[in-house]
Scaffold this active site. Structure first.
Site, PDB file in Angstrom:
ATOM      1  N   CYS A  82       0.845  -1.200   0.000  1.00 39.05           N
ATOM      2  CA  CYS A  82       0.000   0.000   0.000  1.00 39.05           C
ATOM      3  C   CYS A  82       0.877   1.245   0.000  1.00 39.05           C
ATOM      4  CB  CYS A  82      -0.898  -0.040   1.242  1.00 39.05           C
ATOM      5  SG  CYS A  82      -1.850   1.457   1.485  1.00 39.05           S
ATOM      6  N   ASP A  86      12.245 -14.141   4.660  1.00 42.74           N
ATOM      7  CA  ASP A  86      13.648 -13.693   4.559  1.00 42.74           C
ATOM      8  C   ASP A  86      14.401 -13.769   5.895  1.00 42.74           C
ATOM      9  OD1 ASP A  86      13.278 -13.210   1.919  1.00 42.74           O
ATOM     10  OD2 ASP A  86      13.061 -11.041   2.107  1.00 42.74           O
ATOM     11  N   ARG A 139      19.294 -32.611  -6.704  1.00 42.06           N
ATOM     12  CA  ARG A 139      20.517 -33.405  -6.517  1.00 42.06           C
ATOM     13  C   ARG A 139      20.424 -34.742  -7.267  1.00 42.06           C
ATOM     14  NH1 ARG A 139      24.829 -33.485  -3.217  1.00 42.06           N
ATOM     15  NH2 ARG A 139      24.186 -31.645  -2.042  1.00 42.06           N
ATOM     16  N   MET A 158      15.121 -16.894  -2.903  1.00 41.64           N
ATOM     17  CA  MET A 158      14.692 -15.534  -2.564  1.00 41.64           C
ATOM     18  C   MET A 158      15.638 -14.886  -1.555  1.00 41.64           C
ATOM     19  SD  MET A 158      10.573 -15.360  -2.442  1.00 41.64           S
ATOM     20  CE  MET A 158       9.664 -14.963  -3.941  1.00 41.64           C
ATOM     21  N   ALA A 189      24.924 -27.534  -0.321  1.00 35.21           N
ATOM     22  CA  ALA A 189      25.453 -26.709  -1.413  1.00 35.21           C
ATOM     23  C   ALA A 189      26.967 -26.601  -1.323  1.00 35.21           C
ATOM     24  CB  ALA A 189      24.849 -25.313  -1.349  1.00 35.21           C
ATOM     25  N   GLU A 190      27.600 -26.477  -2.488  1.00 36.48           N
ATOM     26  CA  GLU A 190      29.055 -26.349  -2.517  1.00 36.48           C
ATOM     27  C   GLU A 190      29.475 -24.895  -2.330  1.00 36.48           C
ATOM     28  OE1 GLU A 190      31.357 -28.940  -5.276  1.00 36.48           O
ATOM     29  OE2 GLU A 190      31.940 -26.968  -6.034  1.00 36.48           O
ATOM     30  N   HIS A 224      29.194 -33.623  -9.668  1.00 40.54           N
ATOM     31  CA  HIS A 224      28.084 -32.659  -9.694  1.00 40.54           C
ATOM     32  C   HIS A 224      28.212 -31.696  -8.510  1.00 40.54           C
ATOM     33  CE1 HIS A 224      26.652 -35.779  -6.953  1.00 40.54           C
ATOM     34  NE2 HIS A 224      25.887 -34.852  -6.417  1.00 40.54           N
ATOM     35  N   HIS A 244       8.482 -18.130  -6.182  1.00 41.38           N
ATOM     36  CA  HIS A 244       7.455 -18.082  -5.139  1.00 41.38           C
ATOM     37  C   HIS A 244       7.043 -19.450  -4.609  1.00 41.38           C
ATOM     38  CE1 HIS A 244       7.401 -14.056  -6.780  1.00 41.38           C
ATOM     39  NE2 HIS A 244       6.820 -13.678  -5.667  1.00 41.38           N
ATOM     40  N   GLN A 273       8.874 -21.093  -2.928  1.00 41.32           N
ATOM     41  CA  GLN A 273       9.485 -21.079  -1.591  1.00 41.32           C
ATOM     42  C   GLN A 273       8.544 -20.526  -0.542  1.00 41.32           C
ATOM     43  OE1 GLN A 273      13.728 -19.272  -2.031  1.00 41.32           O
ATOM     44  NE2 GLN A 273      12.676 -18.955  -3.958  1.00 41.32           N
TER      45      GLN A 273
HETATM   46  P1  ADP Z   1       7.231  -6.427   4.303  1.00 36.52           P
HETATM   47  O1  ADP Z   1       6.356  -6.073   5.442  1.00 36.52           O
HETATM   48  O2  ADP Z   1       7.125  -7.894   3.936  1.00 36.52           O
HETATM   49  O3  ADP Z   1       8.651  -5.951   4.488  1.00 36.52           O
HETATM   50  P2  ADP Z   1       6.799  -4.227   2.430  1.00 36.52           P
HETATM   51  O4  ADP Z   1       8.153  -3.650   2.610  1.00 36.52           O
HETATM   52  O5  ADP Z   1       6.249  -4.294   1.071  1.00 36.52           O
HETATM   53  O6  ADP Z   1       6.666  -5.708   2.996  1.00 36.52           O
HETATM   54  O7  ADP Z   1       5.808  -3.369   3.340  1.00 36.52           O
HETATM   55  C1  ADP Z   1       4.432  -3.674   3.405  1.00 36.52           C
HETATM   56  C2  ADP Z   1       3.645  -2.396   3.513  1.00 36.52           C
HETATM   57  O8  ADP Z   1       3.998  -1.719   4.720  1.00 36.52           O
HETATM   58  C3  ADP Z   1       3.915  -1.365   2.415  1.00 36.52           C
HETATM   59  O9  ADP Z   1       3.177  -1.613   1.254  1.00 36.52           O
HETATM   60  C4  ADP Z   1       3.459  -0.085   3.081  1.00 36.52           C
HETATM   61  O10 ADP Z   1       2.064   0.033   3.051  1.00 36.52           O
HETATM   62  C5  ADP Z   1       3.895  -0.307   4.543  1.00 36.52           C
HETATM   63  N1  ADP Z   1       5.202   0.319   4.765  1.00 36.52           N
HETATM   64  C6  ADP Z   1       6.399  -0.048   4.266  1.00 36.52           C
HETATM   65  N2  ADP Z   1       7.377   0.787   4.627  1.00 36.52           N
HETATM   66  C7  ADP Z   1       6.789   1.738   5.386  1.00 36.52           C
HETATM   67  C8  ADP Z   1       7.241   2.931   6.060  1.00 36.52           C
HETATM   68  N3  ADP Z   1       8.528   3.298   6.022  1.00 36.52           N
HETATM   69  N4  ADP Z   1       6.336   3.664   6.730  1.00 36.52           N
HETATM   70  C9  ADP Z   1       5.043   3.308   6.778  1.00 36.52           C
HETATM   71  N5  ADP Z   1       4.544   2.227   6.162  1.00 36.52           N
HETATM   72  C10 ADP Z   1       5.377   1.448   5.478  1.00 36.52           C
HETATM   73  O1  F6P Z   2       8.862 -12.087   1.381  1.00 38.89           O
HETATM   74  C1  F6P Z   2      10.135 -11.540   1.057  1.00 38.89           C
HETATM   75  C2  F6P Z   2      10.396 -11.775  -0.370  1.00 38.89           C
HETATM   76  O2  F6P Z   2      10.109 -13.100  -0.561  1.00 38.89           O
HETATM   77  C3  F6P Z   2      11.767 -11.481  -0.915  1.00 38.89           C
HETATM   78  O3  F6P Z   2      12.743 -12.440  -0.648  1.00 38.89           O
HETATM   79  C4  F6P Z   2      11.485 -11.335  -2.387  1.00 38.89           C
HETATM   80  O4  F6P Z   2      12.453 -10.630  -3.069  1.00 38.89           O
HETATM   81  C5  F6P Z   2      10.194 -10.609  -2.373  1.00 38.89           C
HETATM   82  O5  F6P Z   2       9.549 -10.985  -1.175  1.00 38.89           O
HETATM   83  C6  F6P Z   2       9.352 -10.851  -3.563  1.00 38.89           C
HETATM   84  O6  F6P Z   2       8.013 -10.596  -3.288  1.00 38.89           O
HETATM   85  P1  F6P Z   2       6.928 -10.113  -4.338  1.00 38.89           P
HETATM   86  O7  F6P Z   2       7.082 -10.959  -5.550  1.00 38.89           O
HETATM   87  O8  F6P Z   2       5.646 -10.336  -3.608  1.00 38.89           O
HETATM   88  O9  F6P Z   2       7.204  -8.673  -4.579  1.00 38.89           O
END
Ligand code: ADP
Ligand code: F6P
Length: 318
Positions: free
Chosen positions: A72, A126, A153, A168, A185-186, A214, A248, A250
């Site tokens: 958002c 992550d 493998r 990811m 993993a190597e 491998h 995805h 994962q």
């Molecule tokens: P995650 O929570 O997985 O790290 P995002 O970084 O996409 O995912 O953040 C999810 C949502 O949180 C964003 O789309 C935004 O609405 C809100 N958000 C992200 N960063 C901030 C921020 N610095 N201040 C306020 N809201 C934030």
């Molecule tokens: O949830 C974290 C994560 O999986 C990252 O490792 C990856 O780069 C990213 O989200 C990708 O998310 P999306 O495809 O929803 O933007």
């Protein structure tokens, strides 16, 4: 009291188990719970659902988030955050639980700053969130990757090929390190450490010379593009190399028992803290204990990768 829960940012297996715990613990304590749909986006749009005991039946075993999630952009601005605060006040919400990653926790911090009682719950495959050893979803993700590596493998050894496996982690090598160790993993390439291609090529050549036919190379997406690593190994060694980008896959699938337990504990603890009047903290799990860390510390502190574990992979795959 009336509580609300939001799942936000990238989905993580175990988010549903966490919402279930939040709902059941709240009702157990005679509070009401609302689910905000589609993260902060749904908050601004005014989308919510009353969550009763039955609304979380059977979700403990499902991946994704039944509340949905979204990114958002308007919530990044003060104006959007104030709209969110106003919406929560209009609804008469006494406390909010935010289940998500670093960005979502920054949003939670903003709401806390605007006077909304907020508790953060770390959920991100992550595992890059400071203040907790494990974020919800990480264990499932590394199990997903490890299962894929086991399959890769089989075919890698049959054809005597090298496989580059891109996982990811735009800014975090946690998935690459943990699954790299578990999957044998190597070489593991992570974003936090400059990539040493020469060392990787030398290792591959040395192991071939010793009779190893491998190799599995794990690359976090933020360290290098799997495609580039694949072409480079082909060009430098002349061996047959294949690339697989796990993407995805994962992030989906049923949460592991560890993620369900973690999610249940963090969700329950979050509700208890809100009911006690706490705000502005994230719940976490450190050295076997439930802990809290101020959200401003969480979002302003970097979680270091486990380089010792990465080193172990390198020693054990000689
Ligand atoms: P995650 O929570 O997985 O790290 P995002 O970084 O996409 O995912 O953040 C999810 C949502 O949180 C964003 O789309 C935004 O609405 C809100 N958000 C992200 N960063 C901030 C921020 N610095 N201040 C306020 N809201 C934030
Ligand atoms: O949830 C974290 C994560 O999986 C990252 O490792 C990856 O780069 C990213 O989200 C990708 O998310 P999306 O495809 O929803 O933007």
């Amino acid at each position: 009291m009336q509580f609300a829960v939001i799942t936000s940012g990238g989905d993580a297996p175990g988010m549903n188990a966490c919402v279930r715990a939040i709902v059941r613990q709240s009702i157990y304590m005679h509070h009401e719970v609302w689910g905000v749909l589609r993260g902060y986006h749904g908050l601004l749009e005014g989308h919510r659902r009353r969550l009763g005991l039955g609304s979380v039946a059977d979700v403990i075993k499902t991946g994704g988030t039944f509340l949905r999630t979204a990114r958002c952009l308007p919530f990044l601005n003060e104006e959007g955050q104030e709209m969110g605060r106003d919406r929560l006040r209009e609804w008469g919400i006494d406390g909010l639980l935010v289940v998500g990653g670093d960005g979502s926790l920054r949003g939670a911090l903003a709401l806390h700053g605007l006077g909304i009682p907020v508790i953060g719950i770390p959920a991100s495959i992550d595992n890059d969130i400071y203040g907790t050893d494990y974020a919800i979803g990480f264990d499932t993700a590394i199990n997903n990757v490890t299962q894929s590596m086991d399959k890769i493998r089989d075919t890698a050894s049959s054809h005597e090929r090298i496989f580059v496996i891109e996982v990811m982690g735009r800014e975090s090598g946690a998935i690459a390190i943990a699954s790299g160790v578990a999957g044998g993993a190597e070489t593991i390439l992570i974003p936090e450490v400059p990539v040493n291609y020469r060392a990787m090529i030398t290792r591959i050549k040395r192991s071939r010379a010793r009779g190893k036919r491998h190799s599995l190379i794990v690359v976090a997406e933020g360290a290098a593009a799997g495609e580039d690593v694949t072409r480079l190994i082909e060009a430098e060694t002349g061996y047959e190399v294949r690339l697989i980008i796990l993407g995805h896959t994962q992030r989906g699938g049923p949460p592991t028992a560890m993620d369900r337990i973690l999610a249940s504990q963090l969700g329950t603890y979050g509700v208890q803290l809100l009911a006690e009047g706490k705000s502005g903290v994230m719940v976490g799990w450190q050295h076997g204990t439930l802990v809290t860390t101020p959200i401003d510390v969480v979002v302003n502190t970097r979680k270091d990768p486990d380089l010792e574990l990465a080193q172990l992979a390198s020693i054990l795959s000689i």
